[in-house]
Write an enzyme that holds these catalytic residues in place. Structure first.
Site: not given
Length: 346
Positions: A267, A269, A295, A298
């Protein structure tokens, strides 16, 4: 919506003519020189160019260099458009710009042509009678070491647009008409605040993403400086979804529902945090900007890394646990929109 067009420029370049033309198009005209004339009349002083310059300088020294602009603003109605002439000090420009919806235009023309216009207009304010006198007078008013004096050259340099009025009126009016759409667009420009600025950049960073299920981007910012970026993609040296397709795994949820997720990518992040770690950049106390709320995985990473604020463009439909965790950790979360976005799960 109110638009204010400021006009500055060289002597007899056509500043008032521009204003008169805009008045025909529905604008209200405010001349900063007229505000000085009012002061001279109030004090029973003769209206000469020398007295106008002197009185204007004295007003700026006594009440601040933006005094004339402030008086002009006090006369404005939000429902009307204005053209403001005789702008001769940089703080007048800044004061008018601070009121919003303002754009500055500079008007210029060859010196010999401008002198001819001065002779032709024959004002009672004792304009220059010879070309040499004209050049000397203009040089004095173009720039000065005294910040309260006229600094026309500095104002001209601050203008967004310049019109060269070196032909007849028909040509001049045509130039004004051609410029108007650009003036209106510039005057309506709204400078984004810091959050909107960084979120807009998040979108650009996300364009580098290599998974079409969500080309999300991320910025980590400290003291209004970008210190790390990240986007959705496979780890270095591994194949990208866009090249070889997704790597799906199914997830069975508590309610019995089944969704599938691509496990090939990292992801945005997490990639931003990893980038900071790789290059030894401290992100403790920083703000993280992202496309949607992070999420759960993260979220745990950013809390552990010391992120103190998260700014997202939209909410995330499956962020309940992440929100609870962020709240418990004291990480502030702001969303520019309350709209919920669903990340691809099929």
């Amino acid at each position: 919506m109110m638009i204010k067009i400021g006009v500055t420029g060289a002597f007899a370049a056509g500043k008032d003519t521009l204003a008169e033309y805009l008045v025909l198009k529905g604008f209200e005209h405010i001349s900063l020189s007229d505000l000085i004339r009012e002061e001279l009349k109030k004090n029973s002083q003769e209206i000469t160019r020398e007295n106008l310059v002197k009185a204007g300088n004295e007003m700026r020294e006594k009440e601040g260099n933006g005094v004339l602009a402030k008086r002009a603003i006090e006369r404005m109605n939000e429902e009307k458009n204005y053209v403001i002439t005789s702008i001769r000090n940089p703080l007048e420009v800044k004061t008018l710009a601070g009121f919003g919806k303002f754009v500055l235009v500079s008007v210029d023309a060859p010196a010999d042509l401008r002198f001819e216009r001065i002779i032709a207009r024959g004002r009672k304010e004792k304009d220059a009678k010879t070309f040499e006198e004209f050049k000397e007078m203009e040089a004095r008013e173009m720039k000065s070491d005294n910040k309260s004096s006229q600094q026309i050259k500095a104002c001209m340099n601050m203008a967004k647009f310049t019109i060269v009025n070196d032909a007849g009126k028909e040509d001049y009016f045509k130039k004004i008409d051609n410029l108007m759409p650009h003036l209106e667009k510039e005057a309506q420009h709204i400078r984004p605040d810091w959050d909107r600025y960084f979120i807009d950049l998040v979108r650009l960073v996300g364009e580098r993403g290599t998974c079409n299920r969500g080309r999300a981007g991320c910025l980590i910012v400290k003291d209004k400086r970008i210190i790390a970026t990240g986007y959705v993609g496979a780890p270095p040296k591994l194949a990208h979804c866009d090249d070889v397709g997704h790597w799906f795994k199914k997830t069975i949820h508590e309610d019995g529902s089944v969704t599938q997720h691509c496990i090939r990518t990292v992801h945005a992040e997490a990639n931003a945090i990893a980038q900071a770690a790789k290059y030894g950049i401290a992100i403790d106390g920083a703000t993280l900007y992202c496309k949607i709320e992070p999420c759960l995985d993260c979220t745990k990473l950013l809390i552990s890394a010391g992120i103190k604020r998260v700014v997202c463009e939209n909410r995330y439909h499956a962020a309940k646990e992440a929100r609870e965790m962020l709240e418990e950790a004291g990480v502030k979360v702001d969303s520019l929109n309350e709209e919920e976005e669903s990340y691809g799960t099929k």
